[in-house]
Design an enzyme around this catalytic site. Structure first.
Site, short mmCIF file in Angstrom:
data_model
loop_
_atom_site.label_atom_id
_atom_site.label_comp_id
_atom_site.label_asym_id
_atom_site.label_seq_id
_atom_site.Cartn_x
_atom_site.Cartn_y
_atom_site.Cartn_z
N ARG A 88 7.07 -0.75 7.84
CA ARG A 88 8.01 -1.25 6.84
C ARG A 88 8.73 -0.13 6.09
NH1 ARG A 88 6.67 -4.16 9.92
NH2 ARG A 88 5.65 -6.18 9.74
N SER A 137 7.89 -12.03 2.59
CA SER A 137 6.71 -11.36 2.02
C SER A 137 7.11 -10.48 0.85
CB SER A 137 6.01 -10.51 3.09
OG SER A 137 5.52 -11.32 4.14
N GLU A 186 7.31 -4.96 -1.08
CA GLU A 186 8.21 -4.92 0.08
C GLU A 186 9.63 -5.27 -0.37
OE1 GLU A 186 8.32 -7.44 4.16
OE2 GLU A 186 6.46 -6.34 3.81
#
Length: 308
Positions: free
Chosen positions: A176, A225, A296
């Site tokens: 990520r 998320s 995130e």
């Protein structure tokens, strides 16, 4: 030309659309956020390059795709937003196993396009609620797949409108996270996938979406998320173990269906509600587990609502 001097004459030679004081909530999947001072919808990559080349160099810029990984504060953004979704939307099959895709193409569209061209390895994109530009920026992935495992080349653009072609080895790609982009943005990529079977891939996509609907609050406004999974664990498990499912601040609620999702219940939340709930979840998990959850989602813009 000063920032405050940007007006419709700025796009006289451009083919895109320049909007002023444009509410951003409708451009994000959380459906919150104040207005952008300016929002530009480019006609194509060349048009985008021209627009950027004429912007003041100190103009604040925000790139927005589907807005699925962004929390735009209630005060909005006091600069120029570049909207890629619905604008930079070309997909081209370059060879039997190579696709060129522009940054504004939705990940779900990319998954279906590759499947229909008998290519496998991109089915996981169907589960990512964003654009390919965002997927490149954060190495988005799910169900065992990650975006950069297929990248063979990218195009980037800087704020002067200069376009570069770059290779994967020029970047540091991790979970990520993608480093090495500098003051540039992804505008397209060439992706190499494996030979496959259309029916098999389309069925896999169908199964993936069914699983997503069963396990995630897809019928509520959310950003995907909220937190990264810490090494060796899952953010959702940690949040649930701390008894935080269903906890709310205003209209922002930790989803009962998946604890790593914060929903805007019936569209009643403000960005401030969501941001406060994010901080509350981080604090409670830290206090009870000594683990720091890393966001995130990107938090952007001005916290205070301003009269423009």
């Amino acid at each position: 030309m000063s920032i405050t001097g940007i007006d419709s004459s700025h796009v006289t030679e451009s083919q895109g659309t320049l909007l002023f004081n444009e509410p951003l909530a409708e451009y994000t999947t959380w459906r919150v956020g104040g207005p952008a001072a300016r929002l530009y919808k480019p006609a194509n990559i060349d048009d985008l390059a021209l627009f950027l080349s004429r912007l003041p160099f100190d103009e604040p810029l925000l790139w927005l795709g589907l807005g699925s990984n962004s929390l735009i504060r209630d005060g909005g953004f006091s600069g120029t937003v570049i909207l890629t979704q619905g604008c930079l939307k070309e997909m081209t099959l370059l060879s039997d196993n190579c696709i060129r895709v522009e940054a504004g193409v939705s990940c779900a569209s990319m998954a279906r396009f590759s499947a229909r061209n008998n290519l496998s390895g991109g089915e996981f994109w169907a589960g990512i609620p964003g654009t390919m530009g965002g997927a490149l920026r954060m190495n988005a992935g799910c169900h065992g797949g990650e975006t950069w495992q297929s990248v063979i080349e990218v195009q980037t653009i800087n704020r002067r409108g200069e376009i570069r072609t770059r290779k994967p080895e020029e970047f540091e790609v991790a979970y990520r996270h993608v480093a090495g982009l500098g003051d540039e943005w992804f505008i397209s990529a060439k992706l190499q996938l494996s030979p496959g079977n259309k029916e098999t891939s389309l069925q896999l996509i169908k199964d993936l979406l069914a699983h997503r609907a069963k396990t995630q609050p897809t019928n509520e406004y959310n950003c995907g998320s909220v937190f990264r999974n810490p090494p060796g664990d899952f953010a959702a498990r940690l949040i649930e173990s701390c008894g935080l499912k269903g906890v709310s601040i205003g209209g922002a609620v930790v989803s009962e269906k998946h604890a790593n999702f914060i929903i805007n219940h019936q569209g009643t939340a403000t960005a401030a509600n969501i941001e406060a709930l994010i901080h509350l979840v981080q604090t409670k998990v830290r206090e009870q587990t000594s683990i720091e959850l890393i966001r995130e989602v990107h938090i952007i813009g001005d916290a205070n609502v301003q009269t423009r």
